[in-house]
Design a protein around this motif. Structure first.
Motif, mmCIF file in Angstrom:
data_model
loop_
_atom_site.group_PDB
_atom_site.id
_atom_site.type_symbol
_atom_site.label_atom_id
_atom_site.label_comp_id
_atom_site.label_asym_id
_atom_site.label_seq_id
_atom_site.Cartn_x
_atom_site.Cartn_y
_atom_site.Cartn_z
ATOM 1 N N UNK A 220 -48.925 9.604 42.474
ATOM 2 C CA UNK A 220 -49.961 10.065 43.395
ATOM 3 C C UNK A 220 -49.547 9.864 44.843
ATOM 4 N N UNK A 221 -48.471 9.106 45.058
ATOM 5 C CA UNK A 221 -47.871 8.936 46.375
ATOM 6 C C UNK A 221 -46.432 8.517 46.163
ATOM 7 N N UNK A 222 -45.528 9.037 47.011
ATOM 8 C CA UNK A 222 -44.132 8.604 46.951
ATOM 9 C C UNK A 222 -43.479 8.880 48.290
ATOM 10 N N UNK A 223 -43.255 7.816 49.043
ATOM 11 C CA UNK A 223 -42.657 7.911 50.369
ATOM 12 C C UNK A 223 -41.771 6.685 50.588
ATOM 13 N N UNK A 224 -40.513 6.727 50.109
ATOM 14 C CA UNK A 224 -39.645 5.554 50.209
ATOM 15 C C UNK A 224 -39.471 5.057 51.639
ATOM 16 N N UNK A 225 -39.472 5.970 52.612
ATOM 17 C CA UNK A 225 -39.305 5.554 54.005
ATOM 18 C C UNK A 225 -40.413 4.641 54.482
ATOM 19 N N UNK A 226 -41.602 4.771 53.892
ATOM 20 C CA UNK A 226 -42.735 3.918 54.242
ATOM 21 C C UNK A 226 -43.078 2.932 53.126
ATOM 22 N N UNK A 227 -42.115 2.715 52.218
ATOM 23 C CA UNK A 227 -42.258 1.747 51.130
ATOM 24 C C UNK A 227 -43.520 2.014 50.301
ATOM 25 N N UNK A 228 -43.794 3.280 50.058
ATOM 26 C CA UNK A 228 -45.015 3.677 49.365
ATOM 27 C C UNK A 228 -44.704 4.315 48.026
ATOM 28 N N UNK A 229 -45.361 3.794 46.987
ATOM 29 C CA UNK A 229 -45.293 4.404 45.665
ATOM 30 C C UNK A 229 -46.586 4.063 44.932
#
Length: 452
Positions: A220-229
């Protein structure tokens, strides 16, 4: 341009896009390598801790933002190239005015989402045509997959694209670090070991991300640059009766998700336990968590009020997106393990709302927290090192096992009520595991959620 030609050379646009995309990936690789160097360099003392915190919270994030900007700009250029090619192919027909009584809708742009609330983002998305939605997912998967208010079904689809992009980067732009035998610095072996371990963890993500691409795992979220998963377990739709937001604790990172048995264990168990199929669960790590070395993570970041003040609004914004799709009469359950309970209660201070809040060996609430009227609170724990530290005033003041609003459950540990159990880190982890030794706690948690 000469010859009366206006527009762009499609191939040159695509070449520039590839150059920017490659530059973004290389910049992010350098950022990750520097992160390993900063973490692995032997340098004790308060000056070192200040530097590491400043690097993590300011400089590393700035490099990550720059890398993301390069990637998004590359996507913009590719979109312009596609539009230019379509216009050229259409020829003179593309210049024809619209038929009487028709209006051409402009293509949706990233700027449309700037400064708007999740509710406004949802309205904007639903106002697009199906073709426009698919074009936005294709051209801007980073935004489509991580913008609160865009329906989760679309976010999951966009994050399949993001997962594939990450796989491609890991395979093509993340070579294994090689030991340089000519470096004689005594601290170099430790720095190299830390860098190589970070590389190994990143590469282990390929198998997990391939499951995302194949539709076997929903992000539902995936943004490695912002450490988000954020992983969704189950189906979140009009038939959902319980939606869980599960927030894991200290040291959680993307790699924690890879084997499917880490932070997914408790929410996965609860989804499966509901034989009606009415429970869905978000396994949430939408921002940076306390994840440095043990001293930095537990004794500095996890206790730091500013750290949770930065993460709690991110969780609150995500929870507002969850609430936008909540079916009538469905309940929301927030479950936080360890520091995750601190993040969860912090999100309440930022406007998030839950029907029930469950703390699993929960850390202290942020200063100023008060229980939300109408919310049902419960705490579950074994005697462990965190509870012992809290009772002795070493960490936090207002913790769940002391706060009157929380219904309290404390369990005898597998090792019995010996003094050593009061300092056990294993007991601290046990409450968040789906093992026979934790069966009584799991039954109580299920009963609390179901209302039996």
């Amino acid at each position: 341009m000469s010859g009366g030609f206006y527009g762009a050379d499609v191939e040159q646009l695509r070449q520039l896009a590839n150059t920017m995309r490659t530059a973004g990936r290389k910049l992010d690789a350098q950022r990750l390598a520097l992160n390993g160097g900063v973490a692995g360099t032997p340098w004790p003392g308060p000056d070192a801790e200040v530097f590491r915190q400043e690097w993590k919270s300011v400089h590393s994030r700035s490099l990550g933002a720059a890398a993301t900007l390069l990637q998004q700009t590359a996507q913009d250029l590719l979109r312009h190239a596609d539009e230019q090619q379509s216009a050229s192919t259409a020829g003179s027909a593309s210049a024809m005015p619209p038929l009487p009584g028709t209006v051409r809708s402009p293509a949706p742009q990233p700027e449309d989402l700037e400064g708007i609330s999740p509710a406004e983002a949802k309205t904007w998305w639903l106002g697009l045509t199906s073709d426009q939605q698919q074009a936005f997912i294709r051209n801007y998967p980073g935004l489509a997959g991580n913008t609160n208010g865009i329906p989760f079904e679309a976010r999951i689809e966009a994050n399949r694209h993001n997962a594939q992009d990450r796989i491609d980067w890991l395979k093509n732009n993340d070579p294994e670090p090689q030991l340089n035998y000519w470096i004689l610095d005594s601290s170099y072996p430790a720095r190299f070991a830390a860098e190589h371990e970070e590389w190994r963890e990143r590469q282990e993500g390929i198998g997990y991300l391939q499951k995302v691409v194949d539709g076997k795992v929903q992000l539902a979220a995936y943004d490695p640059g912002n450490q988000s998963i954020v992983e969704l377990i189950g189906t979140y739709d009009e038939n959902t009766t319980t939606v869980i937001t599960y927030v894991p604790g200290t040291l959680s990172n993307e790699a924690s998700f890879y084997d499917g048995r880490g932070p997914q264990a408790i929410p996965g168990h609860l989804v499966k336990a509901d034989t009606s199929g009415g429970t869905a669960a978000f396994v949430y790590k939408g921002s940076e968590f306390p994840d440095g070395g043990p001293v930095e993570a537990f004794l500095i970041e996890a206790k730091n009020d500013e750290f949770v003040a930065a993460s709690a609004p991110v969780l609150a914004a995500f929870q507002k997106a969850v609430s936008l799709e909540l079916p009538p009469q469905a309940q929301t359950v927030g479950i936080g393990h360890s520091w995750g309970a601190r993040n969860l209660t912090g999100s309440e201070m930022e406007g998030a709302s839950y029907s029930k809040v469950l703390a699993l060996s929960g850390a202290a609430m942020p200063p100023g927290w008060t229980p939300t009227p109408g919310t049902d609170y419960a705490s579950y724990t074994y005697p462990d090192i965190l509870l012992t530290a809290e009772v002795n005033g070493l960490v936090g003041e207002n913790y769940p096992m002391r706060e009157p609003a929380f219904e309290k459950h404390i369990y005898a540990p597998p090792g019995g009520l010996r003094p050593a159990e009061m300092y056990s880190i294993d007991n601290h982890s046990l409450i968040a595991k789906t093992v026979p030794e934790n069966e009584k706690a799991l039954d109580d948690i299920e009963e609390k959620i179901s209302g039996r």
